[in-house]
Design an enzyme around this catalytic site. Structure first.
Site, PDB file in Angstrom:
ATOM      1  N   ALA A  66      -9.090  44.965  24.285  1.00 29.33           N
ATOM      2  CA  ALA A  66      -9.586  44.741  25.645  1.00 29.33           C
ATOM      3  C   ALA A  66     -11.107  44.797  25.590  1.00 29.33           C
ATOM      4  O   ALA A  66     -11.681  45.440  24.707  1.00 29.33           O
ATOM      5  CB  ALA A  66      -9.052  45.826  26.564  1.00 29.33           C
ATOM      6  N   GLY A 110      -5.610  45.998  22.770  1.00 30.31           N
ATOM      7  CA  GLY A 110      -4.951  44.988  23.596  1.00 30.31           C
ATOM      8  C   GLY A 110      -4.600  43.730  22.809  1.00 30.31           C
ATOM      9  O   GLY A 110      -3.683  42.993  23.190  1.00 30.31           O
ATOM     10  N   GLU A 113      -1.379  44.480  21.319  1.00 28.43           N
ATOM     11  CA  GLU A 113      -0.379  44.466  22.395  1.00 28.43           C
ATOM     12  C   GLU A 113      -0.027  43.041  22.814  1.00 28.43           C
ATOM     13  O   GLU A 113       1.115  42.749  23.184  1.00 28.43           O
ATOM     14  CB  GLU A 113      -0.889  45.290  23.579  1.00 28.43           C
ATOM     15  N   GLU A 133      -6.965  52.749  20.917  1.00 27.73           N
ATOM     16  CA  GLU A 133      -7.354  53.336  22.207  1.00 27.73           C
ATOM     17  C   GLU A 133      -7.673  54.821  22.098  1.00 27.73           C
ATOM     18  O   GLU A 133      -8.533  55.342  22.806  1.00 27.73           O
ATOM     19  CB  GLU A 133      -6.233  53.123  23.239  1.00 27.73           C
TER      20      GLU A 133
HETATM   21  N1  COA Z   1     -14.839  44.720  23.634  1.00 22.30           N
HETATM   22  C1  COA Z   1     -16.032  44.162  23.875  1.00 22.30           C
HETATM   23  N2  COA Z   1     -16.823  43.642  22.904  1.00 22.30           N
HETATM   24  C2  COA Z   1     -16.374  43.694  21.650  1.00 22.30           C
HETATM   25  C3  COA Z   1     -15.131  44.264  21.320  1.00 22.30           C
HETATM   26  C4  COA Z   1     -14.343  44.805  22.376  1.00 22.30           C
HETATM   27  N3  COA Z   1     -13.147  45.365  22.180  1.00 22.30           N
HETATM   28  N4  COA Z   1     -14.953  44.197  19.979  1.00 22.30           N
HETATM   29  C5  COA Z   1     -16.045  43.572  19.492  1.00 22.30           C
HETATM   30  N5  COA Z   1     -16.917  43.271  20.505  1.00 22.30           N
HETATM   31  C6  COA Z   1     -18.211  42.612  20.401  1.00 22.30           C
HETATM   32  C7  COA Z   1     -19.270  43.546  19.843  1.00 22.30           C
HETATM   33  O1  COA Z   1     -19.781  44.354  20.876  1.00 22.30           O
HETATM   34  C8  COA Z   1     -20.251  42.531  19.320  1.00 22.30           C
HETATM   35  O2  COA Z   1     -20.986  42.004  20.407  1.00 22.30           O
HETATM   36  P1  COA Z   1     -22.607  41.853  20.306  1.00 22.30           P
HETATM   37  O3  COA Z   1     -22.829  40.908  19.149  1.00 22.30           O
HETATM   38  O4  COA Z   1     -22.988  41.263  21.628  1.00 22.30           O
HETATM   39  O5  COA Z   1     -23.121  43.225  20.056  1.00 22.30           O
HETATM   40  C9  COA Z   1     -19.385  41.423  18.789  1.00 22.30           C
HETATM   41  O6  COA Z   1     -18.132  41.573  19.445  1.00 22.30           O
HETATM   42  C10 COA Z   1     -19.139  41.487  17.308  1.00 22.30           C
HETATM   43  O7  COA Z   1     -18.636  42.766  16.983  1.00 22.30           O
HETATM   44  P2  COA Z   1     -19.291  43.747  15.890  1.00 22.30           P
HETATM   45  O8  COA Z   1     -18.950  45.138  16.278  1.00 22.30           O
HETATM   46  O9  COA Z   1     -20.720  43.403  15.700  1.00 22.30           O
HETATM   47  O10 COA Z   1     -18.473  43.299  14.597  1.00 22.30           O
HETATM   48  P3  COA Z   1     -18.180  44.182  13.300  1.00 22.30           P
HETATM   49  O11 COA Z   1     -17.617  43.249  12.307  1.00 22.30           O
HETATM   50  O12 COA Z   1     -19.388  44.979  12.929  1.00 22.30           O
HETATM   51  O13 COA Z   1     -17.068  45.237  13.760  1.00 22.30           O
HETATM   52  C11 COA Z   1     -14.997  45.915  14.836  1.00 22.30           C
HETATM   53  C12 COA Z   1     -15.776  44.804  14.110  1.00 22.30           C
HETATM   54  C13 COA Z   1     -13.671  45.318  15.304  1.00 22.30           C
HETATM   55  C14 COA Z   1     -14.729  47.084  13.873  1.00 22.30           C
HETATM   56  C15 COA Z   1     -15.830  46.434  16.033  1.00 22.30           C
HETATM   57  O14 COA Z   1     -16.263  45.291  16.782  1.00 22.30           O
HETATM   58  C16 COA Z   1     -15.077  47.329  16.974  1.00 22.30           C
HETATM   59  O15 COA Z   1     -14.852  48.493  16.662  1.00 22.30           O
HETATM   60  N6  COA Z   1     -14.671  46.802  18.169  1.00 22.30           N
HETATM   61  C17 COA Z   1     -13.988  47.572  19.164  1.00 22.30           C
HETATM   62  C18 COA Z   1     -12.546  47.703  18.777  1.00 22.30           C
HETATM   63  C19 COA Z   1     -11.772  48.536  19.770  1.00 22.30           C
HETATM   64  O16 COA Z   1     -12.015  49.701  19.976  1.00 22.30           O
HETATM   65  N7  COA Z   1     -10.774  47.868  20.372  1.00 22.30           N
HETATM   66  C20 COA Z   1      -9.785  48.515  21.165  1.00 22.30           C
HETATM   67  C21 COA Z   1     -10.183  48.612  22.568  1.00 22.30           C
HETATM   68  S1  COA Z   1      -8.899  49.458  23.426  1.00 22.30           S
END
Ligand code: COA
Length: 259
Positions: A66, A110, A113, A133
């Site tokens: 999400a 999400g 999910e 989450e």
């Molecule tokens: N919601 C909003 N934005 C997200 C996102 C999410 N769940 N997951 C990734 N993004 C965005 C990042 O903020 C980033 O945006 P920016 O370039 O404007 O800063 C872009 O996507 C790229 O992500 P980034 O974190 O730079 O990539 P990465 O390869 O370094 O890391 C992840 C990848 C998946 C490990 C990391 O993005 C992450 O932990 N995301 C959140 C995952 C999460 O907690 N999801 C569950 C939510 S319930």
């Protein structure tokens, strides 16, 4: 129909739905969720479409969860109000035709999910799943305890939801979270192949078989077997059911009409 965050491509009886926010790893914001619901509703009504495939754009992710920035801007009352409306996960789970999920890269929160709401998951070796989450002080709220526990068992669901750890594609395949595992970059091709094998058959039978299997997740065995019998009889009484049996007897290919 034009969408901002998804792409819809038809290919004969198949349709490929792609979530298209690759710069945000296809995170599910409200626009993606609304557009996906509109698209699946339109595809449900389109008699030309027999099987759908859901995927994510870009090299890195199916869906990284999400959109956390939207969470951050919401009050608990606003979140509750949203949960009182129809949700994209249920729209996908209730889609009356088969829908496969083709997963590459991150499939988190999400995103996982959403994959769970589909009928089966085809992943390449880059796929990584997590119910992340718990890292945010939250719990899965769209099937990541319920659909996940039914698919992989409560123990593995506990492990995923309580650690928030990522599970790689091999492990996801071993635990039954992924039904078909392929080499890197082959997930769409494989999903299309499987979808194509389904699309040869009667849409009536596809719909009834899907409905019956989904009921198995919710009903005691005796009630499920009763429903299965009724749905079999509905298939038997359909023009396509009659045509399929007749074609077999006449040693020819069936011509299914979808009724
Ligand atoms: N919601 C909003 N934005 C997200 C996102 C999410 N769940 N997951 C990734 N993004 C965005 C990042 O903020 C980033 O945006 P920016 O370039 O404007 O800063 C872009 O996507 C790229 O992500 P980034 O974190 O730079 O990539 P990465 O390869 O370094 O890391 C992840 C990848 C998946 C490990 C990391 O993005 C992450 O932990 N995301 C959140 C995952 C999460 O907690 N999801 C569950 C939510 S319930």
């Amino acid at each position: 129909m034009d969408y901002e965050t998804i792409r819809v491509e038809t290919d004969g009886p198949l349709v490929l739905l792609t979530i298209h926010r690759p710069d945000k790893l296809n995170a599910l914001n409200s626009t993606v969720r609304r557009e996906l619901m509109e698209a699946v509703d339109a595809l449900a009504r389109d008699d030309g479409v027999k099987v759908a495939i859901l995927s994510g754009a870009g090299e890195k992710a199916f869906v990284a969860g999400a959109d956390v920035s939207e969470f951050a801007a919401r009050t608990p009352a606003e979140q509750r109000a949203l949960y009182n409306h129809r949700r994209v996960y249920d729209a996908i789970a209730d889609f009356p035709k088969p829908i496969l999920c083709a997963v590459h890269g991150y499939c988190l929160g999400g995103g996982s999910e959403l994959a769970l709401a589909c009928d089966l998951r085809v992943a390449d070796r880059t796929a990584r799943f997590s119910q992340a989450e718990i890292r945010l002080g939250l719990i899965p709220g769209a099937g990541g305890t319920q659909r996940l526990a039914r698919l992989v068992g409560p123990g593995q669901a506990m492990r995923m939801a309580l650690t928030g750890d990522m599970v790689d594609a091999e492990e996801a395949y071993r635990m039954g979270l992924v039904e078909v595992l392929v080499d890197e970059g082959r997930h769409l091709e494989k999903a299309r192949e499987i979808a194509g094998r389904m699309a040869r058959w009667s849409p009536v039978a596809l719909r009834l078989a899907k409905r019956s299997i989904k009921a198995a997740m919710e009903t005691p065995l005796s009630a499920g077997l009763q429903l299965e019998k009724e749905l079999f009889l509905a298939a038997f009484a359909s023009d396509d059911g009659q045509e399929g049996v007749q074609a077999f007897v006449e040693k020819r290919d069936p011509e299914f009409k979808g009724r």
